[in-house]
Design an enzyme around this catalytic site. Structure first.
Site, mmCIF file in Angstrom:
data_model
loop_
_atom_site.group_PDB
_atom_site.id
_atom_site.type_symbol
_atom_site.label_atom_id
_atom_site.label_comp_id
_atom_site.label_asym_id
_atom_site.label_seq_id
_atom_site.Cartn_x
_atom_site.Cartn_y
_atom_site.Cartn_z
ATOM 1 N N GLY A 190 -13.842 -1.510 11.331
ATOM 2 C CA GLY A 190 -13.233 -1.529 12.655
ATOM 3 C C GLY A 190 -12.973 -0.130 13.163
ATOM 4 O O GLY A 190 -13.917 0.627 13.436
ATOM 5 N N ALA A 191 -11.698 0.258 13.240
ATOM 6 C CA ALA A 191 -11.325 1.530 13.882
ATOM 7 C C ALA A 191 -11.995 2.743 13.237
ATOM 8 O O ALA A 191 -12.304 3.714 13.915
ATOM 9 C CB ALA A 191 -9.810 1.699 13.855
ATOM 10 N N ASN A 218 7.301 6.997 -15.544
ATOM 11 C CA ASN A 218 8.605 6.342 -15.388
ATOM 12 C C ASN A 218 8.914 6.052 -13.924
ATOM 13 O O ASN A 218 9.379 4.956 -13.581
ATOM 14 C CB ASN A 218 9.714 7.210 -16.005
ATOM 15 C CG ASN A 218 11.056 6.500 -15.974
ATOM 16 O OD1 ASN A 218 11.233 5.473 -16.618
ATOM 17 N ND2 ASN A 218 11.982 7.019 -15.182
ATOM 18 N N GLY A 255 -7.046 -3.000 10.014
ATOM 19 C CA GLY A 255 -5.767 -2.736 10.643
ATOM 20 C C GLY A 255 -5.840 -2.732 12.148
ATOM 21 O O GLY A 255 -5.714 -3.767 12.812
ATOM 22 N N ASP A 312 3.073 9.054 -9.116
ATOM 23 C CA ASP A 312 4.115 9.887 -9.730
ATOM 24 C C ASP A 312 3.992 9.822 -11.257
ATOM 25 O O ASP A 312 3.010 9.294 -11.788
ATOM 26 C CB ASP A 312 5.490 9.393 -9.243
ATOM 27 C CG ASP A 312 6.485 10.524 -9.078
ATOM 28 O OD1 ASP A 312 6.630 11.333 -10.027
ATOM 29 O OD2 ASP A 312 7.125 10.606 -8.017
ATOM 30 N N ILE A 313 5.008 10.337 -11.935
ATOM 31 C CA ILE A 313 5.006 10.249 -13.403
ATOM 32 C C ILE A 313 5.171 8.781 -13.793
ATOM 33 O O ILE A 313 5.641 7.967 -12.983
ATOM 34 C CB ILE A 313 6.124 11.112 -14.023
ATOM 35 C CG1 ILE A 313 7.505 10.632 -13.543
ATOM 36 C CG2 ILE A 313 5.906 12.596 -13.711
ATOM 37 C CD1 ILE A 313 8.672 11.270 -14.312
ATOM 38 N N ASP A 360 0.857 -1.195 0.000
ATOM 39 C CA ASP A 360 0.000 0.000 0.000
ATOM 40 C C ASP A 360 0.888 1.239 0.000
ATOM 41 O O ASP A 360 1.051 1.899 1.017
ATOM 42 C CB ASP A 360 -0.912 -0.012 1.237
ATOM 43 C CG ASP A 360 -1.896 1.154 1.230
ATOM 44 O OD1 ASP A 360 -1.880 1.944 0.275
ATOM 45 O OD2 ASP A 360 -2.676 1.251 2.193
ATOM 46 N N LYS A 380 0.337 3.631 -2.351
ATOM 47 C CA LYS A 380 -0.464 4.680 -3.021
ATOM 48 C C LYS A 380 0.407 5.443 -4.014
ATOM 49 O O LYS A 380 0.526 6.673 -3.965
ATOM 50 C CB LYS A 380 -1.125 5.600 -1.999
ATOM 51 C CG LYS A 380 -2.088 4.841 -1.072
ATOM 52 C CD LYS A 380 -2.904 5.766 -0.199
ATOM 53 C CE LYS A 380 -3.881 4.995 0.676
ATOM 54 N NZ LYS A 380 -3.236 4.202 1.750
HETATM 55 O O1 3DU Z 1 -8.186 2.070 9.963
HETATM 56 P P1 3DU Z 1 -7.365 0.804 10.054
HETATM 57 O O2 3DU Z 1 -6.433 0.771 11.210
HETATM 58 O O3 3DU Z 1 -8.236 -0.433 9.956
HETATM 59 O O4 3DU Z 1 -6.373 0.770 8.789
HETATM 60 C C1 3DU Z 1 -6.803 0.954 7.478
HETATM 61 C C2 3DU Z 1 -5.628 0.842 6.538
HETATM 62 O O5 3DU Z 1 -6.072 1.062 5.204
HETATM 63 C C3 3DU Z 1 -4.513 1.846 6.767
HETATM 64 O O6 3DU Z 1 -3.293 1.234 6.364
HETATM 65 C C4 3DU Z 1 -4.825 2.972 5.825
HETATM 66 O O7 3DU Z 1 -3.683 3.677 5.432
HETATM 67 C C5 3DU Z 1 -5.426 2.215 4.653
HETATM 68 N N1 3DU Z 1 -6.391 2.961 3.867
HETATM 69 C C6 3DU Z 1 -7.489 3.542 4.413
HETATM 70 O O8 3DU Z 1 -7.708 3.428 5.615
HETATM 71 C C7 3DU Z 1 -8.381 4.243 3.599
HETATM 72 C C8 3DU Z 1 -8.194 4.339 2.282
HETATM 73 O O9 3DU Z 1 -9.066 4.956 1.534
HETATM 74 C C9 3DU Z 1 -7.074 3.718 1.743
HETATM 75 C C10 3DU Z 1 -6.206 3.034 2.566
#
Ligand code: 3DU
Length: 211
Positions: free
Chosen positions: A171-172, A66, A190, A63-64, A58, A60
């Site tokens: 969850g959180a 290349n 997470g 960038d360009i 993850d 994300k």
């Molecule tokens: O909220 P949690 O602790 O369950 O973690 C969620 C994970 O997913 C965390 O790594 C975050 O960076 C990623 N994430 C999002 O929460 C939301 C998004 O839109 C994309 C990634």
């Protein structure tokens, strides 16, 4: 109903490996991002690979073309099986991630809409819908869509057909697994797992929603 993806956002190697090993039977994939890789190095992927679970990077990537290609090549050579990219740099940048992923036998997911409250500032007014169209045109493998907004997952599902949806926010962040699991291919969790006193038990609590 869905895969359970553990988002392993701890920053030290000992915790990462012990939580991952404890949860290995209870989850279907592990997502690793900047917190863990910056804390331990990219080699953490090889250590986690011993568990035999798919590893999602993850990063994300945004960038360009290349640079995206260079980043993704490193990701897959490190042992990851999928990468997550941002769409806003445009179709050629996404295409570079897709090309690298597929050249390595891996997958590329594109963030269509984020799950936190502030995401609505820019992921609004048809932007996620346009991203879904790009995903289809570029041959990416799926999207990231918010577990905190199940109604939006349904809208985006209609635009991507058989491509996969991975969904963070259960969850959180308040997403409800019972509501989200039937809509997605992978539920990303997470803190609710790695932050629990007993991470394996916390992961097992999602068993009713796993396929
Ligand atoms: O909220 P949690 O602790 O369950 O973690 C969620 C994970 O997913 C965390 O790594 C975050 O960076 C990623 N994430 C999002 O929460 C939301 C998004 O839109 C994309 C990634």
């Amino acid at each position: 109903m869905t895969d359970l993806v553990l988002s392993l956002d701890v920053t030290d190697r000992t915790s990462a490996l012990s939580i991952a090993a404890a949860c290995a039977e209870e989850v279907d994939a592990i997502k690793v991002g900047y917190p863990l890789v910056l804390g331990t190095g990219l080699g953490i992927a090889r250590d986690l690979a011993d568990l035999g679970l798919p590893l999602i990077a993850d990063f994300k990537v945004a960038d360009i073309p290349n640079t995206n290609m260079l980043i993704c090549d490193q990701v897959f050579e490190a042992g990851f099986s999928a990468v997550i990219a941002q769409a806003f740099p445009g179709p050629d940048s996404i295409a570079a991630c897709v090309e690298s992923a597929h050249a390595h036998g891996g997958e590329c997911y594109v963030v269509a809409e984020m799950s936190h409250p502030g995401a609505l500032t820019f992921f609004s007014e048809g932007v996620p819908e346009a991203i879904c169209r790009l995903v289809v045109e570029n041959g990416a493998d799926g999207i990231i869509a918010p577990a905190t907004r199940p109604a939006r997952i349904k809208v985006l599902r209609n635009l991507i057909g058989e491509k996969k949806i991975l969904s963070p926010g259960v969850g959180a962040q308040g997403g409800d697994p019972a509501e989200v699991a039937p809509l997605v291919d992978g539920m990303i969790v997470g803190r609710a797992i790695y932050g629990a006193v007993d991470p394996a038990a916390a992961a097992r609590a999602y068993a009713p929603y796993r396929r």
